[in-house]
Design an enzyme around this catalytic site. Structure first.
Site, PDB file in Angstrom:
ATOM      1  N   ARG A 107       0.804  -1.222   0.000  1.00 29.25           N
ATOM      2  CA  ARG A 107       0.000   0.000   0.000  1.00 29.25           C
ATOM      3  C   ARG A 107       0.844   1.283   0.000  1.00 29.25           C
ATOM      4  NH1 ARG A 107      -2.370  -3.541  -1.515  1.00 29.25           N
ATOM      5  NH2 ARG A 107      -4.294  -4.486  -0.729  1.00 29.25           N
ATOM      6  N   SER A 152     -11.387  -1.461   4.011  1.00 23.85           N
ATOM      7  CA  SER A 152     -10.692  -2.139   5.106  1.00 23.85           C
ATOM      8  C   SER A 152     -10.038  -1.124   6.026  1.00 23.85           C
ATOM      9  CB  SER A 152      -9.632  -3.096   4.559  1.00 23.85           C
ATOM     10  OG  SER A 152     -10.235  -4.142   3.828  1.00 23.85           O
ATOM     11  N   GLU A 163      -5.161   1.060   8.148  1.00 23.62           N
ATOM     12  CA  GLU A 163      -4.991   1.086   6.694  1.00 23.62           C
ATOM     13  C   GLU A 163      -5.673   2.318   6.115  1.00 23.62           C
ATOM     14  OE1 GLU A 163      -5.864  -1.750   2.806  1.00 23.62           O
ATOM     15  OE2 GLU A 163      -5.362  -2.645   4.731  1.00 23.62           O
TER      16      GLU A 163
END
Length: 316
Positions: free
Chosen positions: A178, A227, A297
């Site tokens: 990410r 998420s 996240e």
């Protein structure tokens, strides 16, 4: 307040003259999937890539700059975002199919790129249909889903900087989970993705399978941000959250999804402070129960309100 084609001053900052739109104090909550958050000090929408370079070149040193894409994995705090909030519009949304790939502007939605690839009989990009974001964000955060990530298919990305437009090969972007190592102050404006010829019916079937899997397992029609926490090594964040008794947990208008407990929801009237407080409460309970410290996240940006008036009550 908006301005075009002139130096715009407001409060402590000045914005270079550009051909695009400049708006002071613009509400940002309508742009985010959570529908929460305070205003931008300045919301800027450049007319095109040349206009964007002019903006970046003329910004005073130290001016905060935030690029806002689809805002699907983002909590903007209730006090809003200082400095420049950059939003790329239609001039950055073109999608072109080539014999072995797709070239897409940063404002194009990931789903749109997957659809263009399918229509052209190009496979390998179906996973993009499962990512609720835009191409600029997908490159910047190495977005991934269903076993694939941007790093697996990216050929190059073009970025705007104060010095002009640069094309960067995927190999220099230092992709990790990410994250992409973009140059400081660079804004992704376009990217090319490798693809392979395939059977259109099979490609469409795979995309339908991905959509069905998302709808079956995730609260895709709710006000959510995707998420919330990174899966820890060898584990699943949702399972840890469930084991800690957090499924359905609520603070004010913020709630942990009953359907997938690694998703936070704005169940009605939530503030950013309530969503963030709920996330921290989940982290605390998981840490006590399992000894594992979950990592966020979802990105959390901006300023909290100074008096804390938007905070939530006790967890339920």
């Amino acid at each position: 307040m908006s301005a075009r084609g002139a130096m715009t001053a407001g409060g402590p900052r000045a914005i270079p003259a550009i051909r695009g739109r400049v708006q002071a104090g613009a509400p940002l909550a309508p742009f985010t999937w959570f529908r929460v958050g305070g205003p931008a000090e300045w919301l800027v929408r450049p007319a095109d890539a040349e206009d964007l370079v002019s903006l970046l070149a003329g910004l005073p040193a130290g001016t905060p700059l935030t690029v806002l894409g689809a805002a699907s994995n983002l909590i903007i705090r209730d006090g809003g975002l200082p400095g420049i909030v950059l939003r790329l519009g239609g001039a950055f949304g073109a999608v072109t199919a080539e014999p072995d790939g797709i070239v897409a502007g940063a404002a194009a939605l990931d789903m749109t790129v997957a659809q263009h690839a399918a229509a052209a009989g190009l496979g390998g990009l179906e996973f993009l249909s499962g990512i609720p974001g835009s191409i600029g964000g997908a490159v910047a955060m190495n977005a991934g889903a269903y076993g694939s990530e941007v790093k697996d298919v990216l050929d190059w990305a073009e970025v705007a900087t104060a010095d002009g437009i640069r094309r960067l090969d995927a190999a220099v972007l230092g992709f990790t989970y990410r994250h992409a190592a973009l140059p400081g102050g660079a804004v992704v404006i376009r990217a090319r993705f490798r693809a392979r010829p395939g059977e259109p019916a099979a490609i469409a079937a795979r995309m339908a399978e991905i959509r069905a899997a998302r709808e079956a397992s995730q609260p895709v029609r709710a006000r959510t941000g995707g998420s919330t926490f990174v899966n820890p090594p060898g584990g699943k964040a949702w399972a840890l959250i469930d084991a800690a008794g957090c499924r359905g947990l609520a603070i004010g208008g913020a709630q942990v999804s009953e359907k997938h407990c690694n998703f936070l929801l704005n169940a009605g009237g939530a503030t950013a402070a309530e969503l963030e407080a709920l996330g921290e409460e989940v982290r605390a309970r998981v840490l006590v129960r399992t000894g594992i410290a979950l990592e966020w996240e979802i990105k959390r940006l901006g300023l909290a309100l100074p008096d804390g008036s938007e905070g939530g009550g006790a967890a339920a």
